[in-house]
Enzyme design. Structure first.
Site, PDB file in Angstrom:
ATOM      1  N   LYS A 176       0.841  -1.201   0.000  1.00 28.41           N
ATOM      2  CA  LYS A 176       0.000   0.000   0.000  1.00 28.41           C
ATOM      3  C   LYS A 176       0.873   1.248   0.000  1.00 28.41           C
ATOM      4  O   LYS A 176       1.766   1.386   0.856  1.00 28.41           O
ATOM      5  CB  LYS A 176      -0.829   0.033   1.280  1.00 28.41           C
ATOM      6  CG  LYS A 176      -2.222  -0.535   1.152  1.00 28.41           C
ATOM      7  CD  LYS A 176      -2.961  -0.251   2.464  1.00 28.41           C
ATOM      8  CE  LYS A 176      -4.369  -0.715   2.460  1.00 28.41           C
ATOM      9  NZ  LYS A 176      -5.048  -0.410   3.715  1.00 28.41           N
TER      10      LYS A 176
HETATM   11  C1  E4P Z   1      -8.635   0.039   3.623  1.00 20.46           C
HETATM   12  O1  E4P Z   1      -7.669  -0.471   3.088  1.00 20.46           O
HETATM   13  C2  E4P Z   1      -8.565   0.737   4.903  1.00 20.46           C
HETATM   14  O2  E4P Z   1      -7.757  -0.001   5.783  1.00 20.46           O
HETATM   15  C3  E4P Z   1      -9.899   0.888   5.579  1.00 20.46           C
HETATM   16  O3  E4P Z   1     -10.980   0.462   4.785  1.00 20.46           O
HETATM   17  C4  E4P Z   1     -10.089   2.162   6.305  1.00 20.46           C
HETATM   18  O4  E4P Z   1     -11.352   2.137   6.941  1.00 20.46           O
HETATM   19  P1  E4P Z   1     -11.780   3.159   8.097  1.00 20.46           P
HETATM   20  O5  E4P Z   1     -12.119   4.456   7.447  1.00 20.46           O
HETATM   21  O6  E4P Z   1     -12.981   2.522   8.722  1.00 20.46           O
HETATM   22  O7  E4P Z   1     -10.604   3.269   9.029  1.00 20.46           O
END
Ligand code: E4P
Length: 221
Positions: free
Chosen positions: A83
């Site tokens: 990522k």
């Molecule tokens: C995705 O890769 C993220 O880790 C995640 O969906 C973030 O979600 P949140 O906004 O609930 O922290």
């Protein structure tokens, strides 16, 4: 649409894996911090447990730092996806990783304009954060629909991963919009499966079955 779990927790992964619907996992630094264990060990164990892509996030701001950490994260397991954040430095490092044959997920994406950039560097996945867009009074689903439409028209091969999903209708609408992947926390998975009419119906079927057996037992006696 593949269903991913947004977690770094092994019990949650094992639980949903048993259902036969787990397509992959997304982690982030916040989720890993919640586990409070050795980071490398936790990431390795998550990758081993999952039969599918596992996104592991870089934690640097500068392009060289992101790139070097990306190389290390990609080596954690064959199913690791790196990522990178949607920043100029993230794009720069991400493109280098893509050129090295590493799969990347461009995270913290909040607009169709940003999603075009992710596709243009050849990202494997782009992650628009729907729930966080809703949180600031905007329409996350509208952003997702526009991204899916642009990708379709342009023939981009980058997979659209609907992230930051908070409830079952986010998942349903993401599927209707044409997202390739939806990632969600464990509690949203639980809400997907649950329906009061299923529980009421099952209770009634099982009760009728038991009374039939009882009746037949009495007749046979
Ligand atoms: C995705 O890769 C993220 O880790 C995640 O969906 C973030 O979600 P949140 O906004 O609930 O922290």
């Amino acid at each position: 649409m593949k269903l991913f779990l947004d977690t770094a927790n092994l019990d949650e992964i094992r639980d949903i894996k048993r259902w036969g619907v787990l397509g992959g996992v997304t982690t982030n630094p916040t989720l890993l911090a919640k586990e409070g264990r050795d980071i490398d060990l936790q990431m390795k164990e998550v990758c081993t447990e999952v039969d599918g892509p596992v996104s592991l996030e870089t934690t640097h701001r500068d392009a060289d730092g992101i790139y070097e950490q990306g190389i290390q994260l990609a080596a954690v397991a064959p199913n690791a996806v790196v990522k990178v954040a949607m920043t100029p430095e993230g794009l720069q490092a991400g493109k280098r990783l893509v050129d090295d044959g590493i799969k990347i997920n461009v995270t913290l994406t909040f607009s169709p304009a940003q999603a075009i950039l992710a596709a243009e560097i050849g990202a494997y996945i782009v992650s628009p954060f729907l729930g966080r867009i809703d949180d600031v009074g905007s329409d996350g689903m509208h952003v997702l629909r526009r991204i899916c439409e642009i990708y379709e028209r342009q023939g981009y091969e980058t997979l659209v991963l609907a992230a930051s999903l908070r409830h079952p209708m986010h998942v349903v609408d993401a599927a209707l919009a044409g997202a390739h992947i939806a990632t969600m926390p464990h509690d949203v998975f639980m809400k997907l499966v649950k329906h009061p009419l299923t529980d009421i119906g099952l209770d009634k079927f099982l009760a009728d079955w038991e009374s039939l057996k009882e009746q037949l037992g009495k007749e046979g006696a």
